[in-house]
Design a protein around this motif. Structure first.
Motif, PDB file in Angstrom:
ATOM      1  N   ALA A 132     -10.766 -11.832   0.888  1.00 34.05           N
ATOM      2  CA  ALA A 132      -9.229 -11.879   0.625  1.00 34.05           C
ATOM      3  C   ALA A 132      -8.637 -12.996   0.529  1.00 34.05           C
ATOM      4  O   ALA A 132      -8.720 -14.048   1.153  1.00 34.05           O
ATOM      5  N   LEU A 133      -7.497 -12.879  -0.504  1.00 31.42           N
ATOM      6  CA  LEU A 133      -6.624 -14.009  -0.715  1.00 31.42           C
ATOM      7  C   LEU A 133      -5.285 -14.065   0.011  1.00 31.42           C
ATOM      8  O   LEU A 133      -4.646 -15.084  -0.152  1.00 31.42           O
ATOM      9  N   ASP A 134      -5.059 -13.011   0.572  1.00 31.33           N
ATOM     10  CA  ASP A 134      -3.884 -12.965   1.401  1.00 31.33           C
ATOM     11  C   ASP A 134      -4.202 -11.906   2.768  1.00 31.33           C
ATOM     12  O   ASP A 134      -5.193 -11.194   2.485  1.00 31.33           O
ATOM     13  N   GLU A 135      -3.250 -12.019   3.436  1.00 32.43           N
ATOM     14  CA  GLU A 135      -3.354 -10.949   4.754  1.00 32.43           C
ATOM     15  C   GLU A 135      -3.374  -9.491   3.932  1.00 32.43           C
ATOM     16  O   GLU A 135      -2.582  -9.251   3.167  1.00 32.43           O
ATOM     17  N   PRO A 136      -4.200  -8.541   4.438  1.00 25.99           N
ATOM     18  CA  PRO A 136      -4.013  -7.115   3.970  1.00 25.99           C
ATOM     19  C   PRO A 136      -2.681  -6.473   4.358  1.00 25.99           C
ATOM     20  O   PRO A 136      -2.262  -6.541   5.449  1.00 25.99           O
ATOM     21  N   ASP A 137      -2.504  -5.382   3.698  1.00 25.54           N
ATOM     22  CA  ASP A 137      -1.583  -4.259   3.711  1.00 25.54           C
ATOM     23  C   ASP A 137      -2.429  -3.129   4.327  1.00 25.54           C
ATOM     24  O   ASP A 137      -3.507  -2.725   3.781  1.00 25.54           O
ATOM     25  N   SER A 138      -1.620  -2.435   5.396  1.00 26.04           N
ATOM     26  CA  SER A 138      -2.154  -1.383   5.920  1.00 26.04           C
ATOM     27  C   SER A 138      -1.613  -0.190   5.396  1.00 26.04           C
ATOM     28  O   SER A 138      -0.586  -0.120   5.459  1.00 26.04           O
TER      29      SER A 138
END
Length: 344
Positions: free
Chosen positions: A237-243
């Motif tokens: 992943a290139l960024d923190e995930p959204d939930s």
């Protein structure tokens, strides 16, 4: 000699028995094929089949219509919600909704012209599936998590995700022009050459053909498309995930409780994972620990920017204080000079 004869006799008998049994089986099979009158297939009548008992776990007023769970979702967000070639609603979230309905003992109907915030007002839906977990809409509560989504990187060949961002130095990364993934790739400090394409399908075709080394795109879209390419895998992943979870009216405590309970069951017995795999293949369910090593996240960049601004404001305040002190000391000296001038 007699023992040898007995042995041969027994062996011959066994072979003969097997041969006879095989012949009988073949004859019966041929008879069945030649005419079904010789074979009877007993199919139970409808009256003989006991109806499957369905446990209804939610009723009105928790749901607006008895026996129905009205589910709102975005039908223009493939592959989460979309219309197939026949115009029928399909997608990962629709399958999750059907699983919820089945476990609750009710049928499912979809509403496609509402947003999570509409749940607070006179919505036609009982819930909205696919709402951001940090939704701050008044009178709306988001429960559970049915999806993690993030800008992601995909590679040709087996990738041990998450890879280190240093391997991207000098690599060519395919991106969709003006996409969020392109913006993130630029902002997070990845030193790679970008090659733009008009859509995600072209990205994966280029990666499969070896025109690019990696592609950056939305993780859900990438997982969905990569199923058609056995040699393409998720690299990180290139960024923190959204939930994303399920939004309900904050006042509907009964439905909140039932949905949370059923979601836990679907996760525990593997149903939710099976639905996920059918849509996203080998994409990890939880992307929290899949961030590429060595990159800065949006949250980190935001914090750095806030710190920079705070430092600039502090410096401006210090400079202003220095200017005030300088002006003040000059003001104190002027009256004395004027008094001496008057005395002369």
């Amino acid at each position: 000699m007699s023992h040898g004869w007995v042995g041969m006799s027994k062996t011959g008998a066994r072979k003969g028995s097997r041969g006879m049994a095989r012949a009988v089986a073949v004859a019966m099979t041929c008879g069945c094929i030649a005419g079904l009158s010789g074979c009877t297939f007993l199919i139970p009548s409808r009256a003989e089949v006991a109806p499957k008992e369905v446990l209804v776990r939610v009723t009105t007023p928790a749901v607006s219509t008895e026996g129905v769970l009205a589910v709102a979702l975005d039908d223009a967000n493939a592959p989460l919600g979309m219309n197939d070639a026949k115009g029928d609603l399909t997608g990962y979230l629709t399958d999750v909704a059907y699983a919820l309905g089945q476990r609750l003992g009710v049928s499912v109907e979809f509403v496609t012209d509402e947003t999570p915030s509409d749940m607070a007002s006179s919505s036609d839906a009982d819930l909205y599936i696919g709402a951001a977990s940090d939704s701050d809409a008044d009178k709306v509560t988001v429960v559970g998590s049915v999806l993690h989504d993030a800008p992601a990187l995909f590679a040709k060949g087996a990738a041990s995700a998450p890879i280190d961002s240093s391997v991207l130095a000098g690599a060519t990364v395919g991106v969709q022009s003006s996409s969020a993934a392109q913006d993130i790739l630029t902002a997070c400090g990845v030193d790679a050459e970008q090659k733009t394409f008009s859509n995600a399908n072209e990205l994966f075709e280029a990666l499969d053909a070896g025109e690019v080394d990696y592609v950056a795109c939305d993780s859900a879209i990438g997982g969905y498309l990569s199923r058609a390419y056995p040699d393409i895998s998720f690299a990180g992943a290139l960024d923190e995930p959204d939930s994303f979870g399920i939004a309900l009216r904050s006042t509907n405590d009964d439905l909140q409780e039932k949905i949370t309970e059923v979601l836990d069951e679907l996760q525990a017995d593997g149903t939710l994972d099976a639905v996920y795999r059918s849509w996203f293949g080998g994409l990890p369910v939880d992307l929290s620990d899949m961030l590429l090593d060595g990159i800065t996240t949006s949250a980190e960049r935001k914090q750095q920017e806030e710190q920079r601004r705070a430092q600039e404001e502090a410096q401006d305040e210090d400079q202003g204080a220095d200017d005030t002190d300088s002006n003040g000391s000059a003001t104190l000296e002027d009256p004395a000079v004027d008094s001496e001038a008057e005395a002369l």
